[in-house]
Design an enzyme around this catalytic site. Sequence first.
Site, short mmCIF file in Angstrom:
data_model
loop_
_atom_site.label_atom_id
_atom_site.label_comp_id
_atom_site.label_asym_id
_atom_site.label_seq_id
_atom_site.Cartn_x
_atom_site.Cartn_y
_atom_site.Cartn_z
N LYS A 41 -5.12 -1.99 -0.40
CA LYS A 41 -4.39 -2.68 0.66
C LYS A 41 -5.08 -3.99 1.03
O LYS A 41 -4.41 -5.01 1.28
CB LYS A 41 -4.28 -1.77 1.89
CG LYS A 41 -3.43 -0.54 1.65
CD LYS A 41 -3.54 0.45 2.80
CE LYS A 41 -2.73 1.71 2.53
NZ LYS A 41 -2.93 2.73 3.59
N GLY B 45 -1.86 18.01 6.85
CA GLY B 45 -1.11 17.13 5.96
C GLY B 45 -1.54 15.68 6.01
O GLY B 45 -0.91 14.82 5.38
N VAL C 107 8.88 8.72 1.04
CA VAL C 107 9.32 7.37 1.42
C VAL C 107 10.78 7.14 1.03
O VAL C 107 11.55 6.54 1.78
CB VAL C 107 8.41 6.30 0.79
CG1 VAL C 107 8.90 4.90 1.13
CG2 VAL C 107 6.97 6.48 1.26
N LYS D 220 1.53 0.31 -3.41
CA LYS D 220 0.30 -0.47 -3.24
C LYS D 220 -0.55 -0.48 -4.50
O LYS D 220 -1.22 -1.48 -4.80
CB LYS D 220 -0.52 0.06 -2.06
CG LYS D 220 -0.97 1.49 -2.21
CD LYS D 220 -1.74 1.96 -1.01
CE LYS D 220 -2.04 3.44 -1.11
NZ LYS D 220 -0.83 4.29 -1.04
#
Length: 429
Positions: free
Chosen positions: A206, A188, A14, A106
Site C-alpha cells: 500500500k 476474522g 469485495v 494492491k
Amino acid sequence: MDQVNVALLGFGTVGQGTYELLTKNQELIANRSGVAIKVKRIFVRNVDKYKEYELANETSFTTDFQEILNDESIQIVVEVMGGTDFAAQCVEQCLAAGKNVATANKDLLADQGPYLLDLASKNNVDLRYEASVLGGIPIIRTLYESLGGNKITELIGILNGTTNFILSNMTEKGAGYEEVLKEAQALGFAEADPTSDVEGYDAARKLAILSSIAFNRKLFFDDVNCEGITSIDATDIAFGKEFGYTIKLLGIAKETKKGISLNVHPAFIDSHHPLASVRGSYNALYVKGNGIDDAMFYGRGAGSLPTGSSVVSDIMEIAKNVVTNQTGQLISYYYADKNLYAPGKIESSYYIRLLVANNTGVLAKVASKLAEQRISVQSVIQRNESEKAATLAIVTSVCPQAYIMNVINAFKNLRVVREIGSVIRIMAE
C-alpha cells in the site's frame, strides 16, 4: 439516461460488497452520476458455489473470461479476484481491448501499477484503483486530484487493520503477541496464515502505491524496507507507556533533498499524536504537503462494503467518462530518477531494552558505548529483576540507523549486557 454495462471478475468479499451497493443504491448512483450502471456478467470459477445467491434479471454468472472480453457491450471490467498472475493477464487484455478497468488489487498495483497505467493511457481507457489502498478511505483520488497542487513531502500511515488490532489489544490488555493473534484470527481480522499482515508486506504494498502518486515516481513493493511486529513484546509496550509513547506499525514515506525513503516498521509515537488514537482494525493516513500542511484521513481499511464503496466510486467515475468520451485522460507523469535513500542513513530516536548485570557502574558502561557512536541517553528506566539482574529501558538521541546497529554489536561484546531485548524506532513529531 445513458447506460453503461459492467462485468465483475471475482465474487468474493469485495465483489459481493460491490454488487450489493450497485444494486441497493442503484437509483442513488444513477442520480449522482447521470448514468444507469448495470452489472451484466460476473466471472467465477465455480457457479455452483453461488447458486443460492439471487442476482438481478440483467446479471448472470459465467466461468468464461473470454465471454466478457469479447462482449462489446461491456465497457467496464472490475477486477476483484486478487492475486497477480491471472489477474494481471485479465487486466492487460481488457485494457488492450479498449475496456476500462477498476481494481481493488494492491498486490497487482504494487508490482505493476505504473506499467498498467501507461497501458491504459495508450489505449485511451481508464484504470482506477481507489479500493487498492485503505478500503473505504477515499485517498487515491484525493492525492492525485484534491491534493494535486501540493508538493507532498511525507506520508505516515497505519495501513494494515490486522496489525493495528493486534497492537491496540496488546496495549490495552497488556497481553502477549501470540494470545492477541489468536483472538484476531478467531474474530476474522487475521488470516490463518497472517504472514503478509504481521511481517508488514501488506502495508508495504500500500505504501508503494501511495508513494508513486505522492512523489510522481515509479515505486514498487521491492523498493520498501519492511519489518513486521512479531518481535514486539508486551514488556516494551508497558515501558513505552511510561515514556509517553504508543506503538504502531507505520508505513512512512519521505521525500527530502537526500532522496526518497520508504519504510514499514513498528515505531513508538507520542501518545498525543493523532495516529496514536487510531484503535482496533481502523486505518489512517497522515499527509504532509506544502499547501495543506498536515491532514489526516481515517476510516475502515477493509471489509466487504467499505472496500466495495471505493470500487463503486471508481465505477461511477469511469461511467461518467464513458458517456462523455473522456476516458484515458488521466495520464500519470513520473520523474525518471527515484533516488532511494539508504535505510542505514535514516535518522530517528530509538528505544532499546537491555537485560544487564545489577552492578554499580553498569549504566555508565552502557552509556559509554552509546557515546562512542555519538549517541546520548535521553531517558532511562531501570527495573531490578533480581539481586543479580536488571532491565534497562533507554531512549536515545536522534541518530542514523547505522549508528544504532553499530552500538548493538558493541553491546553484544559488553560482559555486563546479558540480553538485548528490543530495538524500536521512535517517530519524531
